[in-house]
Write an enzyme that holds these catalytic residues in place. Structure first.
Site, PDB file in Angstrom:
ATOM      1  N   VAL A  27      -3.686  -0.181  -3.244  1.00 26.78           N
ATOM      2  CA  VAL A  27      -4.066  -1.603  -3.269  1.00 26.78           C
ATOM      3  C   VAL A  27      -5.547  -1.656  -2.892  1.00 26.78           C
ATOM      4  O   VAL A  27      -5.897  -1.656  -1.720  1.00 26.78           O
ATOM      5  CB  VAL A  27      -3.232  -2.467  -2.309  1.00 26.78           C
ATOM      6  CG1 VAL A  27      -3.678  -3.929  -2.394  1.00 26.78           C
ATOM      7  CG2 VAL A  27      -1.742  -2.366  -2.623  1.00 26.78           C
TER       8      VAL A  27
ATOM      9  N   GLU B 179      -5.182   6.934  -0.619  1.00 25.60           N
ATOM     10  CA  GLU B 179      -5.768   6.390   0.605  1.00 25.60           C
ATOM     11  C   GLU B 179      -4.848   6.454   1.815  1.00 25.60           C
ATOM     12  O   GLU B 179      -5.301   6.658   2.934  1.00 25.60           O
ATOM     13  CB  GLU B 179      -6.189   4.933   0.369  1.00 25.60           C
ATOM     14  CG  GLU B 179      -6.885   4.321   1.568  1.00 25.60           C
ATOM     15  CD  GLU B 179      -7.517   2.977   1.261  1.00 25.60           C
ATOM     16  OE1 GLU B 179      -8.269   2.493   2.122  1.00 25.60           O
ATOM     17  OE2 GLU B 179      -7.276   2.431   0.180  1.00 25.60           O
TER      18      GLU B 179
ATOM     19  N   ASP C 274       0.829  -1.204   0.000  1.00 21.11           N
ATOM     20  CA  ASP C 274       0.000   0.000   0.000  1.00 21.11           C
ATOM     21  C   ASP C 274       0.864   1.255   0.000  1.00 21.11           C
ATOM     22  O   ASP C 274       0.670   2.173  -0.816  1.00 21.11           O
ATOM     23  CB  ASP C 274      -0.920   0.007   1.226  1.00 21.11           C
ATOM     24  CG  ASP C 274      -1.946  -1.113   1.199  1.00 21.11           C
ATOM     25  OD1 ASP C 274      -3.067  -0.869   0.729  1.00 21.11           O
ATOM     26  OD2 ASP C 274      -1.619  -2.224   1.640  1.00 21.11           O
TER      27      ASP C 274
ATOM     28  N   LYS D 228     -14.228  -6.241  -9.808  1.00 27.64           N
ATOM     29  CA  LYS D 228     -15.643  -6.366 -10.194  1.00 27.64           C
ATOM     30  C   LYS D 228     -15.963  -5.447 -11.368  1.00 27.64           C
ATOM     31  O   LYS D 228     -16.702  -5.823 -12.279  1.00 27.64           O
ATOM     32  CB  LYS D 228     -16.539  -6.025  -9.001  1.00 27.64           C
ATOM     33  CG  LYS D 228     -16.435  -7.012  -7.842  1.00 27.64           C
ATOM     34  CD  LYS D 228     -17.344  -6.640  -6.702  1.00 27.64           C
ATOM     35  CE  LYS D 228     -16.850  -5.462  -5.898  1.00 27.64           C
ATOM     36  NZ  LYS D 228     -15.660  -5.759  -5.094  1.00 27.64           N
TER      37      LYS D 228
ATOM     38  N   THR E 275      -7.344  -4.703  -0.071  1.00 24.45           N
ATOM     39  CA  THR E 275      -6.167  -5.195   0.653  1.00 24.45           C
ATOM     40  C   THR E 275      -6.442  -6.531   1.340  1.00 24.45           C
ATOM     41  O   THR E 275      -5.552  -7.372   1.455  1.00 24.45           O
ATOM     42  CB  THR E 275      -5.695  -4.153   1.692  1.00 24.45           C
ATOM     43  OG1 THR E 275      -5.423  -2.917   1.024  1.00 24.45           O
ATOM     44  CG2 THR E 275      -4.433  -4.608   2.398  1.00 24.45           C
TER      45      THR E 275
ATOM     46  N   SER F 247     -12.380  -6.054  -4.410  1.00 28.89           N
ATOM     47  CA  SER F 247     -11.815  -4.889  -5.103  1.00 28.89           C
ATOM     48  C   SER F 247     -12.552  -4.497  -6.377  1.00 28.89           C
ATOM     49  O   SER F 247     -13.584  -5.043  -6.735  1.00 28.89           O
ATOM     50  CB  SER F 247     -10.331  -5.132  -5.437  1.00 28.89           C
ATOM     51  OG  SER F 247     -10.193  -5.928  -6.604  1.00 28.89           O
TER      52      SER F 247
ATOM     53  N   ASP G 287     -12.258   4.384  -4.478  1.00 33.36           N
ATOM     54  CA  ASP G 287     -12.781   3.025  -4.626  1.00 33.36           C
ATOM     55  C   ASP G 287     -13.613   2.848  -5.895  1.00 33.36           C
ATOM     56  O   ASP G 287     -14.080   1.729  -6.168  1.00 33.36           O
ATOM     57  CB  ASP G 287     -13.653   2.653  -3.417  1.00 33.36           C
ATOM     58  CG  ASP G 287     -12.825   2.415  -2.159  1.00 33.36           C
ATOM     59  OD1 ASP G 287     -11.712   1.868  -2.291  1.00 33.36           O
ATOM     60  OD2 ASP G 287     -13.284   2.786  -1.063  1.00 33.36           O
TER      61      ASP G 287
END
Length: 375
Positions: A141, A72, A47, A286, A144, A283, A312
């Protein structure tokens, strides 16, 4: 977009190395250790390492030390008195990846980055976004939890201009080229690949998917980490599925119950005639699955009070749209990336579909059943 793809390719290499270390015995690799953030979500060397690499490379490519990035992670843990060993692992991972920058068509540093360079690169990712100007959005990432479990995850990078997502890149290192393997944990896929190895040089796993607004196309290319060099001729166009009959459609949703209501989506699926079992994937893979035509529907309805973050979703949204799909909130409105770090004003949840017919049916089903839900 070309720079963004190259940068994500480099970031995927770092992730693959760190994830491989996670799968070794605990004593075999210090760089594979997993840490917990304040909200108890996991965070790893990958990350922080990816955030530092992306920040440094974007700044270097565009010759802008003040490049605006929302991401993030922060440097609080690494800068703490207890974070020295962890920081050392991050520095080693970053330098080990940057030395190979020419493979991706990027410039490597004139000398190895030191701890203060890494921390500075991470701190640079402190933009607050908003309705005006240009800024990058990074989830180093995404997923995670899937990453530390040896499963699916994504590196997600997007560019936003005046509140609109103008390009998105998704690095999906474990995405199988045969969609049937999405139903299995990645560890099982690795085991079966050892039993029956894929043809040498074949593209059997991992991709970087990308698109920019208004082009009407999305593409994917294999990972440089697996193929040795970046060759744009290896890129393929991706397109959403043409399935519009709910009986034949597949829907996907988050793995963790904390991230969505599985019971509510199950009810929706039944009400619109979906008959297949849901595909639960970690994650933004999709979103990649919809863009590539492997699934037709993604639904997410988070618990009350949860606020979705722009990193996201930003990269996946533009890729789905340009691949021919539809993505909105549950009220049918476009997602709003102009209001800072969060998707403010989101109506109940997020619905992504391969086409307008399925999307219309899902939105209608949400309206019909929402008042009887516990969300």
């Amino acid at each position: 977009m070309e720079v963004a793809v190259r940068v994500v390719q480099a970031a995927c290499t770092l992730c693959q190395r760190v994830q491989s270390s996670l799968l070794l015995p605990a004593s075999a690799s210090a760089s594979g250790s997993v840490h917990s953030k304040i909200d108890r979500s996991p965070v790893t060397v990958a990350d922080w390492g990816v955030q530092a690499i992306v920040s440094w490379l974007l700044s270097d490519c565009f010759q802008d030390e003040n490049i605006s990035i929302i991401a993030e992670e922060d440097d609080e843990t690494l800068s703490s008195s207890d974070g020295a060993a962890l920081l050392e692992s991050v520095v080693a991972a970053v330098n080990g990846c940057l030395i190979e920058a020419p493979k991706y068509g990027l410039r490597f540093p004139e000398k190895e980055l030191k701890a203060h360079d890494i921390l500075q690169a991470i701190r640079r990712c402190s933009s607050i976004g908003g309705p005006k100007g240009r800024f990058w959005v990074l989830d180093p990432v995404d997923g995670t939890l899937g990453f530390v479990r040896g499963d699916q995850y994504a590196v997600a990078l997007a560019l936003i201009e005046d509140g609109e997502v103008v390009l998105g890149v998704l690095g999906c290192p474990n995405y199988p080229m045969k969609k049937e393997w999405l139903n299995y944990h990645q560890r099982y896929y690795r085991l079966m690949s050892k039993v029956s190895p894929p043809t040498s040089g074949s593209w059997h796993k991992g991709c970087v998917m990308y698109a920019h607004r208004g082009c009407g196309q999305a593409w994917m290319q294999p990972l440089v980490h697996d193929f040795g060099k970046l060759d744009w001729r290896n890129s393929r166009e991706v397109r959403v599925s043409t399935v519009s009959d709910p009986i034949s459609a597949t829907f996907c949703e988050p793995v963790e119950k904390a991230n969505t209501s599985h019971s509510f989506t199950a009810g929706l699926a039944h009400s619109v005639g979906l008959r297949k079992q849901p595909l639960r994937v970690y994650s933004m893979v999709k979103y990649a699955a919809i863009a590539r035509g492997d699934v037709e529907i993604f639904m997410k309805f988070a618990r009350a009070g949860y606020k979705e973050k722009i990193w996201d979703h930003a990269a996946g949204v533009v890729i789905i749209r340009e691949a021919g799909g539809v993505i909105t909130d549950a009220g049918g409105r476009p997602l709003d990336f102009s209001r800072g770090v969060f998707l403010e004003g989101l109506d109940r949840g997020i619905i992504a579909c391969s086409g307008p017919l399925l999307h219309h049916r899902i939105v209608g089903a949400v309206d019909a059943s929402w008042n009887s839900s516990t969300l």
